[in-house]
Scaffold this motif. Structure first.
Motif, PDB file in Angstrom:
ATOM      1  N   ILE A   1       1.349  -1.598 -13.706  1.00 54.61           N
ATOM      2  CA  ILE A   1       0.339  -0.611 -14.083  1.00 54.61           C
ATOM      3  C   ILE A   1       0.537   0.719 -13.374  1.00 54.61           C
ATOM      4  O   ILE A   1       0.592   1.769 -13.994  1.00 54.61           O
ATOM      5  CB  ILE A   1      -1.065  -1.154 -13.801  1.00 54.61           C
ATOM      6  N   PHE A   2       0.641   0.682 -12.057  1.00 54.00           N
ATOM      7  CA  PHE A   2       0.700   1.920 -11.289  1.00 54.00           C
ATOM      8  C   PHE A   2       2.112   2.332 -10.930  1.00 54.00           C
ATOM      9  O   PHE A   2       2.324   3.434 -10.439  1.00 54.00           O
ATOM     10  CB  PHE A   2      -0.124   1.783 -10.009  1.00 54.00           C
ATOM     11  N   GLY A   3       3.097   1.452 -11.135  1.00 54.45           N
ATOM     12  CA  GLY A   3       4.470   1.799 -10.796  1.00 54.45           C
ATOM     13  C   GLY A   3       4.759   1.639  -9.317  1.00 54.45           C
ATOM     14  O   GLY A   3       5.687   2.236  -8.792  1.00 54.45           O
ATOM     15  N   PHE A   4       3.956   0.853  -8.590  1.00 53.59           N
ATOM     16  CA  PHE A   4       4.204   0.640  -7.168  1.00 53.59           C
ATOM     17  C   PHE A   4       3.750  -0.759  -6.773  1.00 53.59           C
ATOM     18  O   PHE A   4       2.940  -1.376  -7.439  1.00 53.59           O
ATOM     19  CB  PHE A   4       3.479   1.682  -6.308  1.00 53.59           C
ATOM     20  N   THR A   5       4.302  -1.257  -5.678  1.00 50.06           N
ATOM     21  CA  THR A   5       3.838  -2.524  -5.106  1.00 50.06           C
ATOM     22  C   THR A   5       3.412  -2.315  -3.660  1.00 50.06           C
ATOM     23  O   THR A   5       3.179  -3.267  -2.936  1.00 50.06           O
ATOM     24  CB  THR A   5       4.933  -3.606  -5.164  1.00 50.06           C
ATOM     25  N   SER A   6       3.295  -1.065  -3.257  1.00 52.68           N
ATOM     26  CA  SER A   6       2.901  -0.729  -1.905  1.00 52.68           C
ATOM     27  C   SER A   6       1.880   0.397  -1.948  1.00 52.68           C
ATOM     28  O   SER A   6       1.995   1.310  -2.772  1.00 52.68           O
ATOM     29  CB  SER A   6       4.141  -0.291  -1.111  1.00 52.68           C
ATOM     30  N   SER A   7       0.872   0.326  -1.067  1.00 54.55           N
ATOM     31  CA  SER A   7      -0.138   1.384  -1.026  1.00 54.55           C
ATOM     32  C   SER A   7      -0.693   1.502   0.386  1.00 54.55           C
ATOM     33  O   SER A   7      -0.556   0.581   1.197  1.00 54.55           O
ATOM     34  CB  SER A   7      -1.283   1.085  -1.996  1.00 54.55           C
ATOM     35  N   ALA A   8      -1.323   2.621   0.677  1.00 51.46           N
ATOM     36  CA  ALA A   8      -2.070   2.758   1.923  1.00 51.46           C
ATOM     37  C   ALA A   8      -3.339   1.933   1.782  1.00 51.46           C
ATOM     38  O   ALA A   8      -3.807   1.675   0.669  1.00 51.46           O
ATOM     39  CB  ALA A   8      -2.408   4.223   2.176  1.00 51.46           C
ATOM     40  N   TRP A   9      -3.895   1.480   2.913  1.00 43.67           N
ATOM     41  CA  TRP A   9      -5.136   0.715   2.843  1.00 43.67           C
ATOM     42  C   TRP A   9      -6.076   1.147   3.964  1.00 43.67           C
ATOM     43  O   TRP A   9      -5.652   1.680   4.979  1.00 43.67           O
ATOM     44  CB  TRP A   9      -4.896  -0.786   2.878  1.00 43.67           C
ATOM     45  N   ASN A  10      -7.369   0.932   3.726  1.00 45.64           N
ATOM     46  CA  ASN A  10      -8.402   1.230   4.705  1.00 45.64           C
ATOM     47  C   ASN A  10      -9.517   0.216   4.534  1.00 45.64           C
ATOM     48  O   ASN A  10      -9.689  -0.343   3.451  1.00 45.64           O
ATOM     49  CB  ASN A  10      -8.923   2.655   4.513  1.00 45.64           C
TER      50      ASN A  10
ATOM     51  N   MET B   1      -5.025   2.811  -1.664  1.00 46.69           N
ATOM     52  CA  MET B   1      -4.798   4.167  -2.150  1.00 46.69           C
ATOM     53  C   MET B   1      -3.311   4.420  -2.363  1.00 46.69           C
ATOM     54  O   MET B   1      -2.499   4.070  -1.509  1.00 46.69           O
ATOM     55  CB  MET B   1      -5.331   5.196  -1.144  1.00 46.69           C
ATOM     56  N   HIS B   2      -2.994   5.038  -3.517  1.00 47.14           N
ATOM     57  CA  HIS B   2      -1.611   5.398  -3.795  1.00 47.14           C
ATOM     58  C   HIS B   2      -1.583   6.490  -4.855  1.00 47.14           C
ATOM     59  O   HIS B   2      -2.230   6.368  -5.894  1.00 47.14           O
ATOM     60  CB  HIS B   2      -0.815   4.187  -4.300  1.00 47.14           C
TER      61      HIS B   2
END
Length: 178
Positions: free
Chosen positions: A112-121, A130-131
């Motif tokens: 869906i988003f084109g990523f498998t890694s994101s920032a998190w909080n 978040m990405h």
């Protein structure tokens, strides 16, 4: 078209949380979340999908269940990065007789988003991913140290691949600490 609608149900339930309820009897710190979590359960009961485009308007009621879980999310600290790997099988049942089964990789973040890694909080029982300008807030409704349950109340209008739908329902995702 039923396949696209079925996938749409999953995408919405996993990625869009609309109502956040922060009342709980447990307290979590960011350090509690750090580490690797395995997908232990995914379900969405009686999701309503109102397909408005293309015409004619259709209403589909579906139950979504996961199985064959081999999906993981790792929360690292400093930097706060969430990495998703693996796959699981998704069974989507609708209109009493139709069942679609899909194998989805990496919680379909990549699809869906084109990523498998994101920032998190994390703050006040809300886990945020978040990405690329996108943010997903996940409401943690139960936490025992070894298990985390996330509830998503879904009420979204989404257009994917030319299909516009209003999706309503509740999904529950359970993760187990590894």
């Amino acid at each position: 078209m039923k396949t696209k609608i079925s996938i749409l149900i999953l995408m919405i339930s996993v990625f869009y949380s609309c109502i956040i309820n922060n009342d709980s009897d447990f307290k979590i710190t960011k350090s509690d979340l750090a580490g690797t979590w395995a997908l232990a359960n995914f379900e969405m009961e009686s999701a309503t999908v109102l397909v408005t485009n293309p015409a004619p308007t259709q209403t589909i009621i579906a139950d979504v269940r996961g199985s064959n879980y081999n999906a993981f999310i790792n929360f690292s600290e400093n930097p706060d990065i969430a990495n998703v790997t693996g796959d699981f099988t998704l069974e989507i049942s609708y209109n009493q007789t139709n069942v679609d089964i899909y194998t989805l990789d990496a919680f379909i973040f990549n699809d869906i988003f084109g990523f498998t890694s994101s920032a998190w909080n994390y703050s006040d029982n809300v886990l945020s991913l978040m990405h690329g300008g996108l943010s997903l807030d996940l409401d943690i409704i139960d936490f025992t140290g070894d298990f985390m349950k996330i509830e998503l109340d879904v009420n979204e209008t989404v257009t994917i691949n030319g299909i516009t739908s209003n999706v309503f329902g509740k999904s529950i995702v359970t993760l187990e600490k590894q």
